[in-house]
Design a protein around this motif. Structure first.
Motif, mmCIF file in Angstrom:
data_model
loop_
_atom_site.group_PDB
_atom_site.id
_atom_site.type_symbol
_atom_site.label_atom_id
_atom_site.label_comp_id
_atom_site.label_asym_id
_atom_site.label_seq_id
_atom_site.Cartn_x
_atom_site.Cartn_y
_atom_site.Cartn_z
ATOM 1 N N GLU A 13 -6.323 12.486 6.963
ATOM 2 C CA GLU A 13 -5.684 11.546 6.042
ATOM 3 C C GLU A 13 -5.600 12.216 4.680
ATOM 4 O O GLU A 13 -6.530 12.885 4.246
ATOM 5 C CB GLU A 13 -6.485 10.248 5.924
ATOM 6 C CG GLU A 13 -6.503 9.393 7.170
ATOM 7 C CD GLU A 13 -5.161 8.734 7.455
ATOM 8 O OE1 GLU A 13 -4.417 8.447 6.481
ATOM 9 O OE2 GLU A 13 -4.860 8.493 8.632
ATOM 10 N N LYS A 27 -5.747 1.024 4.093
ATOM 11 C CA LYS A 27 -4.707 1.372 5.058
ATOM 12 C C LYS A 27 -4.997 2.723 5.718
ATOM 13 O O LYS A 27 -4.762 2.912 6.917
ATOM 14 C CB LYS A 27 -3.338 1.397 4.376
ATOM 15 C CG LYS A 27 -2.896 0.062 3.793
ATOM 16 C CD LYS A 27 -1.516 0.183 3.170
ATOM 17 C CE LYS A 27 -1.143 -1.060 2.380
ATOM 18 N NZ LYS A 27 -1.131 -2.278 3.196
ATOM 19 N N HIS A 28 -5.499 3.669 4.935
ATOM 20 C CA HIS A 28 -5.846 4.971 5.506
ATOM 21 C C HIS A 28 -6.958 4.840 6.541
ATOM 22 O O HIS A 28 -6.883 5.419 7.632
ATOM 23 C CB HIS A 28 -6.300 5.922 4.395
ATOM 24 C CG HIS A 28 -5.206 6.451 3.541
ATOM 25 N ND1 HIS A 28 -4.299 7.394 3.983
ATOM 26 C CD2 HIS A 28 -4.867 6.167 2.253
ATOM 27 C CE1 HIS A 28 -3.449 7.673 3.011
ATOM 28 N NE2 HIS A 28 -3.768 6.948 1.951
ATOM 29 N N ARG A 31 -5.703 3.239 9.779
ATOM 30 C CA ARG A 31 -4.922 4.150 10.629
ATOM 31 C C ARG A 31 -5.824 5.167 11.305
ATOM 32 O O ARG A 31 -5.665 5.465 12.499
ATOM 33 C CB ARG A 31 -3.843 4.857 9.806
ATOM 34 C CG ARG A 31 -3.002 5.803 10.664
ATOM 35 C CD ARG A 31 -1.816 6.364 9.915
ATOM 36 N NE ARG A 31 -2.200 7.229 8.809
ATOM 37 C CZ ARG A 31 -1.331 7.825 8.002
ATOM 38 N NH1 ARG A 31 -0.020 7.632 8.168
ATOM 39 N NH2 ARG A 31 -1.744 8.594 7.013
ATOM 40 N N SER A 35 -6.230 5.545 15.377
ATOM 41 C CA SER A 35 -5.940 6.792 16.081
ATOM 42 C C SER A 35 -7.155 7.286 16.849
ATOM 43 O O SER A 35 -7.030 7.832 17.948
ATOM 44 C CB SER A 35 -5.463 7.859 15.094
ATOM 45 O OG SER A 35 -4.171 7.549 14.612
ATOM 46 N N HIS A 100 0.208 9.990 15.737
ATOM 47 C CA HIS A 100 -1.103 10.112 15.100
ATOM 48 C C HIS A 100 -1.072 11.290 14.127
ATOM 49 O O HIS A 100 -0.445 12.315 14.410
ATOM 50 C CB HIS A 100 -2.201 10.317 16.145
ATOM 51 C CG HIS A 100 -2.200 9.271 17.209
ATOM 52 N ND1 HIS A 100 -2.543 7.963 16.960
ATOM 53 C CD2 HIS A 100 -1.847 9.338 18.524
ATOM 54 C CE1 HIS A 100 -2.427 7.256 18.071
ATOM 55 N NE2 HIS A 100 -2.008 8.063 19.033
ATOM 56 N N VAL A 161 1.318 5.214 6.020
ATOM 57 C CA VAL A 161 0.637 4.345 5.066
ATOM 58 C C VAL A 161 1.583 3.995 3.916
ATOM 59 O O VAL A 161 1.662 2.843 3.477
ATOM 60 C CB VAL A 161 -0.644 5.025 4.559
ATOM 61 C CG1 VAL A 161 -1.200 4.319 3.319
ATOM 62 C CG2 VAL A 161 -1.695 5.069 5.668
ATOM 63 N N HIS A 164 4.192 1.547 5.115
ATOM 64 C CA HIS A 164 3.597 0.219 5.248
ATOM 65 C C HIS A 164 3.542 -0.482 3.890
ATOM 66 O O HIS A 164 3.850 -1.676 3.772
ATOM 67 C CB HIS A 164 2.201 0.341 5.852
ATOM 68 C CG HIS A 164 1.577 -0.966 6.232
ATOM 69 N ND1 HIS A 164 0.845 -1.736 5.345
ATOM 70 C CD2 HIS A 164 1.572 -1.647 7.407
ATOM 71 C CE1 HIS A 164 0.413 -2.831 5.952
ATOM 72 N NE2 HIS A 164 0.850 -2.801 7.209
#
Length: 228
Positions: A13, A27-28, A31, A35, A100, A161, A164
């Motif tokens: 990330e 959000k990071h 995700r 994944s 991913h 991210v 989004h």
């Protein structure tokens, strides 16, 4: 598809640090954890807390990168560099999806080389079926009247991210989003941006050397991109 050289299971990330905080941290982390579940990796513990601690000691805007292979977190802090409008080049590729954020990125690296050969900053990958997918480091979006169009999730593009966050802003301003399968022809004459969690909303200046129009709404949305 992503290549199979070990990097297909190391997730990473890349997060924007602003004033000692990470505006899109939640959000990071979401995700990354999603994944991990999809790839059968253990999720890292207390990654949000560790990221926040590192961000708190950064004096200026910065970029914090973390990678995770299911066993060990690796951290890197980089300076943040401001960029302006971007020139993109459409690159036909063997893109088969990048669902991913893994370190195996051969298809993007090869596309970048093609874009740079043509004097562009960033490639915009087009699938073998002719559908616009994503750039090497950004999601792509464009205005079509009162609607923002984006690539369909069915193309297995990265769930960005930054994208989004953009969709949250569009909802707040009652602007519709229509994801779909779009060809390069659908970009013609449109105001296009690239979006990610480090840069926010970045205007596209040219596509294959041809000027793209500017729409002031993008700048207004960019100013409210970072929460807080």
């Amino acid at each position: 598809m992503v290549d199979r050289e070990g990097g297909d299971r190391r997730l990473f990330e890349t997060m924007r640090v602003r004033s000692g905080g990470i505006p899109l941290l939640g959000k990071h982390v979401a995700r990354l954890e999603a994944s991990c579940g999809a790839l059968g990796l253990a999720a890292p513990g207390a990654v949000a807390e560790a990221a926040a601690e590192r961000a708190a000691v950064v004096e200026d805007d910065a970029v914090l990168r973390v990678s995770w292979d299911g066993e060990q977190l690796q951290w890197e802090v980089r300076p943040y560099r401001q960029i302006g409008a971007i020139d993109v080049w459409l690159v036909a590729s063997d893109y088969g999806g990048y669902p991913h954020k893994v370190e195996a990125r051969r298809v993007f690296e090869e596309a970048e080389a093609v874009a740079h050969e043509h004097g562009a900053d960033e490639p915009l990958l087009v699938t073998s079926d002719g559908w616009v997918a994503e750039a090497a480091r950004f999601a792509v979006a464009w205005l079509d009247g009162e609607v923002v169009r984006t690539a369909s999730a069915a193309l297995h593009v990265l769930p960005g991210v930054g994208l989004h966050r953009l969709l949250e802003l569009l909802g707040r301003h009652r602007v519709g989003n229509e994801p779909g399968h779009y060809s390069a022809r659908d970009l013609a004459g449109r105001s296009i941006v690239l979006v990610n969690a480090v840069r926010g909303i970045v205007p596209v200046r040219t596509v294959d050397g041809r000027s793209a129009p500017v729409d002031d709404r993008w700048e207004a949305w960019h100013r409210s991109f970072w929460p807080g």
